[in-house]
Design a protein around this motif. Sequence first.
Motif, PDB file in Angstrom:
ATOM      1  N   GLY A   1       3.995   6.174  -2.866  1.00 34.02           N
ATOM      2  CA  GLY A   1       3.984   5.480  -1.568  1.00 34.02           C
ATOM      3  C   GLY A   1       5.237   4.672  -1.273  1.00 34.02           C
ATOM      4  N   PRO A   2       5.709   3.869  -2.239  1.00 31.51           N
ATOM      5  CA  PRO A   2       6.897   3.064  -1.937  1.00 31.51           C
ATOM      6  C   PRO A   2       8.115   3.929  -1.562  1.00 31.51           C
ATOM      7  CG  PRO A   2       5.808   2.246  -3.913  1.00 31.51           C
ATOM      8  CD  PRO A   2       5.116   3.531  -3.546  1.00 31.51           C
ATOM      9  N   ARG A   3       8.181   5.147  -2.094  1.00 30.58           N
ATOM     10  CA  ARG A   3       9.310   6.035  -1.779  1.00 30.58           C
ATOM     11  C   ARG A   3       8.926   7.058  -0.697  1.00 30.58           C
ATOM     12  NH1 ARG A   3      10.543  11.215  -1.065  1.00 30.58           N
ATOM     13  NH2 ARG A   3       9.184  11.778  -2.800  1.00 30.58           N
ATOM     14  N   ASP A   4       8.045   7.989  -1.022  1.00 29.27           N
ATOM     15  CA  ASP A   4       7.773   9.078  -0.083  1.00 29.27           C
ATOM     16  C   ASP A   4       7.087   8.552   1.173  1.00 29.27           C
ATOM     17  OD1 ASP A   4       7.621  11.597   0.974  1.00 29.27           O
ATOM     18  OD2 ASP A   4       6.485  12.485  -0.663  1.00 29.27           O
ATOM     19  N   GLY A   5       6.285   7.492   0.988  1.00 32.88           N
ATOM     20  CA  GLY A   5       5.604   6.914   2.133  1.00 32.88           C
ATOM     21  C   GLY A   5       6.551   6.121   3.009  1.00 32.88           C
ATOM     22  N   LEU A   6       7.175   5.110   2.408  1.00 33.17           N
ATOM     23  CA  LEU A   6       7.973   4.182   3.223  1.00 33.17           C
ATOM     24  C   LEU A   6       9.275   4.795   3.719  1.00 33.17           C
ATOM     25  CD1 LEU A   6       7.363   0.767   1.413  1.00 33.17           C
ATOM     26  CD2 LEU A   6       6.136   1.766   3.353  1.00 33.17           C
ATOM     27  N   GLN A   7       9.763   5.871   3.078  1.00 31.16           N
ATOM     28  CA  GLN A   7      11.031   6.470   3.546  1.00 31.16           C
ATOM     29  C   GLN A   7      10.921   6.955   4.990  1.00 31.16           C
ATOM     30  OE1 GLN A   7      12.019   9.922   1.124  1.00 31.16           O
ATOM     31  NE2 GLN A   7      10.587  11.253   2.179  1.00 31.16           N
ATOM     32  N   ASN A   8       9.701   7.190   5.435  1.00 34.77           N
ATOM     33  CA  ASN A   8       9.497   7.734   6.772  1.00 34.77           C
ATOM     34  C   ASN A   8       9.184   6.691   7.832  1.00 34.77           C
ATOM     35  OD1 ASN A   8       9.750  10.624   6.495  1.00 34.77           O
ATOM     36  ND2 ASN A   8       8.028  10.459   5.089  1.00 34.77           N
ATOM     37  N   GLU A   9       9.109   5.436   7.432  1.00 36.02           N
ATOM     38  CA  GLU A   9       8.779   4.411   8.415  1.00 36.02           C
ATOM     39  C   GLU A   9       9.941   4.166   9.364  1.00 36.02           C
ATOM     40  OE1 GLU A   9       6.006   2.847   9.158  1.00 36.02           O
ATOM     41  OE2 GLU A   9       4.992   4.081   7.672  1.00 36.02           O
ATOM     42  N   ALA A  10       9.637   4.162  10.646  1.00 35.14           N
ATOM     43  CA  ALA A  10      10.690   3.958  11.643  1.00 35.14           C
ATOM     44  C   ALA A  10      11.156   2.492  11.652  1.00 35.14           C
ATOM     45  CB  ALA A  10      10.170   4.351  13.020  1.00 35.14           C
ATOM     46  N   ALA A  11      10.196   1.580  11.557  1.00 38.89           N
ATOM     47  CA  ALA A  11      10.559   0.152  11.589  1.00 38.89           C
ATOM     48  C   ALA A  11      10.943  -0.298  10.182  1.00 38.89           C
ATOM     49  CB  ALA A  11       9.370  -0.658  12.093  1.00 38.89           C
ATOM     50  N   PRO A  12      11.916  -1.195  10.085  1.00 37.30           N
ATOM     51  CA  PRO A  12      12.331  -1.635   8.756  1.00 37.30           C
ATOM     52  C   PRO A  12      11.208  -2.331   7.994  1.00 37.30           C
ATOM     53  CG  PRO A  12      13.627  -2.727  10.488  1.00 37.30           C
ATOM     54  CD  PRO A  12      12.678  -1.822  11.172  1.00 37.30           C
ATOM     55  N   VAL A  13      11.134  -2.076   6.724  1.00 41.72           N
ATOM     56  CA  VAL A  13      10.198  -2.784   5.846  1.00 41.72           C
ATOM     57  C   VAL A  13      11.088  -3.552   4.868  1.00 41.72           C
ATOM     58  CG1 VAL A  13       8.348  -2.521   4.148  1.00 41.72           C
ATOM     59  CG2 VAL A  13       8.512  -0.917   6.073  1.00 41.72           C
ATOM     60  N   SER A  14      10.824  -4.835   4.699  1.00 38.97           N
ATOM     61  CA  SER A  14      11.735  -5.639   3.887  1.00 38.97           C
ATOM     62  C   SER A  14      11.636  -5.262   2.410  1.00 38.97           C
ATOM     63  CB  SER A  14      11.400  -7.125   4.045  1.00 38.97           C
ATOM     64  OG  SER A  14      10.183  -7.412   3.371  1.00 38.97           O
ATOM     65  N   ALA A  15      12.728  -5.542   1.677  1.00 39.50           N
ATOM     66  CA  ALA A  15      12.722  -5.298   0.235  1.00 39.50           C
ATOM     67  C   ALA A  15      11.607  -6.120  -0.419  1.00 39.50           C
ATOM     68  CB  ALA A  15      14.083  -5.660  -0.357  1.00 39.50           C
ATOM     69  N   ALA A  16      11.378  -7.334   0.086  1.00 40.00           N
ATOM     70  CA  ALA A  16      10.339  -8.189  -0.501  1.00 40.00           C
ATOM     71  C   ALA A  16       8.961  -7.518  -0.383  1.00 40.00           C
ATOM     72  CB  ALA A  16      10.337  -9.545   0.199  1.00 40.00           C
ATOM     73  N   HIS A  17       8.697  -6.878   0.748  1.00 32.83           N
ATOM     74  CA  HIS A  17       7.411  -6.195   0.910  1.00 32.83           C
ATOM     75  C   HIS A  17       7.316  -4.963   0.009  1.00 32.83           C
ATOM     76  CE1 HIS A  17       6.708  -8.322   4.952  1.00 32.83           C
ATOM     77  NE2 HIS A  17       5.736  -8.667   4.137  1.00 32.83           N
ATOM     78  N   LYS A  18       8.419  -4.261  -0.149  1.00 32.33           N
ATOM     79  CA  LYS A  18       8.412  -3.093  -1.044  1.00 32.33           C
ATOM     80  C   LYS A  18       8.136  -3.531  -2.483  1.00 32.33           C
ATOM     81  CE  LYS A  18      11.593  -0.570   1.926  1.00 32.33           C
ATOM     82  NZ  LYS A  18      13.006  -0.318   2.220  1.00 32.33           N
ATOM     83  N   ILE A  19       8.789  -4.620  -2.883  1.00 34.05           N
ATOM     84  CA  ILE A  19       8.596  -5.136  -4.246  1.00 34.05           C
ATOM     85  C   ILE A  19       7.140  -5.581  -4.427  1.00 34.05           C
ATOM     86  CG2 ILE A  19       9.239  -7.054  -5.782  1.00 34.05           C
ATOM     87  CD1 ILE A  19      12.104  -6.833  -4.388  1.00 34.05           C
ATOM     88  N   GLU A  20       6.632  -6.263  -3.428  1.00 35.54           N
ATOM     89  CA  GLU A  20       5.230  -6.725  -3.482  1.00 35.54           C
ATOM     90  C   GLU A  20       4.275  -5.534  -3.583  1.00 35.54           C
ATOM     91  OE1 GLU A  20       3.927  -9.696  -3.692  1.00 35.54           O
ATOM     92  OE2 GLU A  20       1.824  -9.227  -3.268  1.00 35.54           O
ATOM     93  N   LEU A  21       4.590  -4.449  -2.871  1.00 34.16           N
ATOM     94  CA  LEU A  21       3.737  -3.254  -2.946  1.00 34.16           C
ATOM     95  C   LEU A  21       3.727  -2.700  -4.373  1.00 34.16           C
ATOM     96  CD1 LEU A  21       1.987  -1.048  -1.673  1.00 34.16           C
ATOM     97  CD2 LEU A  21       4.097   0.168  -1.038  1.00 34.16           C
ATOM     98  N   VAL A  22       4.891  -2.632  -4.985  1.00 35.72           N
ATOM     99  CA  VAL A  22       4.959  -2.138  -6.371  1.00 35.72           C
ATOM    100  C   VAL A  22       4.128  -3.048  -7.278  1.00 35.72           C
ATOM    101  CG1 VAL A  22       6.514  -1.754  -8.340  1.00 35.72           C
ATOM    102  CG2 VAL A  22       7.183  -0.983  -6.040  1.00 35.72           C
ATOM    103  N   HIS A  23       4.242  -4.357  -7.079  1.00 32.77           N
ATOM    104  CA  HIS A  23       3.473  -5.300  -7.907  1.00 32.77           C
ATOM    105  C   HIS A  23       1.972  -5.086  -7.718  1.00 32.77           C
ATOM    106  CE1 HIS A  23       7.107  -8.270  -8.151  1.00 32.77           C
ATOM    107  NE2 HIS A  23       7.233  -7.222  -8.931  1.00 32.77           N
ATOM    108  N   ARG A  24       1.569  -4.859  -6.484  1.00 31.38           N
ATOM    109  CA  ARG A  24       0.129  -4.669  -6.233  1.00 31.38           C
ATOM    110  C   ARG A  24      -0.361  -3.344  -6.836  1.00 31.38           C
ATOM    111  NH1 ARG A  24      -2.271  -7.832  -1.653  1.00 31.38           N
ATOM    112  NH2 ARG A  24      -0.760  -9.469  -1.223  1.00 31.38           N
ATOM    113  N   LEU A  25       0.492  -2.328  -6.809  1.00 32.48           N
ATOM    114  CA  LEU A  25       0.091  -1.039  -7.395  1.00 32.48           C
ATOM    115  C   LEU A  25      -0.064  -1.163  -8.906  1.00 32.48           C
ATOM    116  CD1 LEU A  25       2.321   1.412  -5.294  1.00 32.48           C
ATOM    117  CD2 LEU A  25      -0.172   1.149  -5.174  1.00 32.48           C
ATOM    118  N   GLN A  26       0.878  -1.835  -9.535  1.00 29.56           N
ATOM    119  CA  GLN A  26       0.748  -1.955 -10.995  1.00 29.56           C
ATOM    120  C   GLN A  26      -0.423  -2.858 -11.363  1.00 29.56           C
ATOM    121  OE1 GLN A  26       4.840  -2.802 -11.843  1.00 29.56           O
ATOM    122  NE2 GLN A  26       4.612  -5.016 -11.778  1.00 29.56           N
ATOM    123  N   ALA A  27      -0.703  -3.854 -10.530  1.00 32.08           N
ATOM    124  CA  ALA A  27      -1.865  -4.714 -10.797  1.00 32.08           C
ATOM    125  C   ALA A  27      -3.169  -3.921 -10.656  1.00 32.08           C
ATOM    126  CB  ALA A  27      -1.859  -5.905  -9.844  1.00 32.08           C
TER     127      ALA A  27
END
Length: 324
Positions: free
Chosen positions: A12-38
């Motif tokens: 999701g962080p790569r294949d999913g977010l690579q297609n988002e038209a609106a910018p997603v901040s690095a902080a949100h991407k990092i938080e997503l990775v943290h939530r996935l590993q949790a």
Amino acid sequence: MFPTQVTLVDVGPRDGLQNEAAPVSAAHKIELVHRLQAAGLKEIEVTSYVSPKWVPQMADNAEVMAGIRRAPGVRYSVLTPNMKGLEGALAVPAARPDEVVVFAAASEAFSQRNINCSIAESVERFRPVVEAAHVAGLKVRAAISCAVGCPYQGEVSADEVERVVRLMKGLGVDHCGVADTIGVGTPRAVQRAMERALAHFPLVEVSGHFHDTYGQALANIYACLEMGVHTFDASVAGLGGCPYAKGATGNVATEDVVFMLHGMGIATGIDLDRLVDAGAWISGVLGRPPASRVGKALLAKRGVAVAAPASAATASSATASATA
Ligand code: HMG
Ligand code: MG
């Protein structure tokens, strides 16, 4: 004979977010990775080191990799289509991935139309990447795109798949992923493609990557399970596809795969409730409800209202306010 345990790679962080038209901040991407590993994910595809002109959403690759709090036992992968990408991925020792991904299409038409070179040429370009990645101690995964269907040539034959699988094997990649990029595959066609990957790679080094555009991804995963395949890519909340491009959708939602596998008595090590929370959270950041059916059902059961479908304008403003 079904496997008793399955490894899910959240892309999701790569294949999913690579297609988002609106910018997603690095902080949100990092938080997503943290939530996935949790939530128990042990493999996460974090970002790609590709040209920011082609994929602007992944331009913050180094910042994201540097910002991740590594969890023990979790493997992090990134896409590296050329030496420039690999060098970027290796630049900061503390931010190195465990694994890199190279990708080529099974369809000659797709290869020519998209990257203006033949399949053989595209694979040959990966040779120095694979060698240097191995020298650096990284595992290399190959993704075979358009393995069952191509937007230009239509059906893709198993022979065409095997041709790329052989080329990738010749390069020395460690793992072979069979990808249904446009989600048109159906179970028997997917099994035929998988058989060709399994002719050259051991079961433990073959995986499925199914976009869910035509709603076939779970059936295709089931068909692969029947063959003993036990590694699949999936995307939390079904992230992916361009919200403004008609018909394009993401990978199968990780929540949906986990629900099916747990229902079949197959272990994943993933906590479905925490995964649903992660999917709801990132969907909230993006200003739309999760694409996961299971996510929506479990949130409704909990009485949680999911975000209303966002128009282009509200998607942008929701993201903007979330990133502010
Ligand atoms: P190119 O234009 O042929 O490369 O792109 P180039 O060498 O001519 O370079 C062009 C410009 O890009 C140059 O910049 C390079 O420096 C820069 P300029 O001099 O013009 O300012 N550049 C890079 N910048 C950062 N990182 C790099 C890099 N490489 C070149 N690594 C390239 C070739 C492959 C790089 C380009 O076509 C590209 O980045 N494409 C994006 C590919 C991509 O990310 N696709 C989506 C991911 S694959 C996928 O989703 C499929 C998968 O999910 C499986 C499935 O579902 O099928 C895996
Ligand atoms: Mg994909």
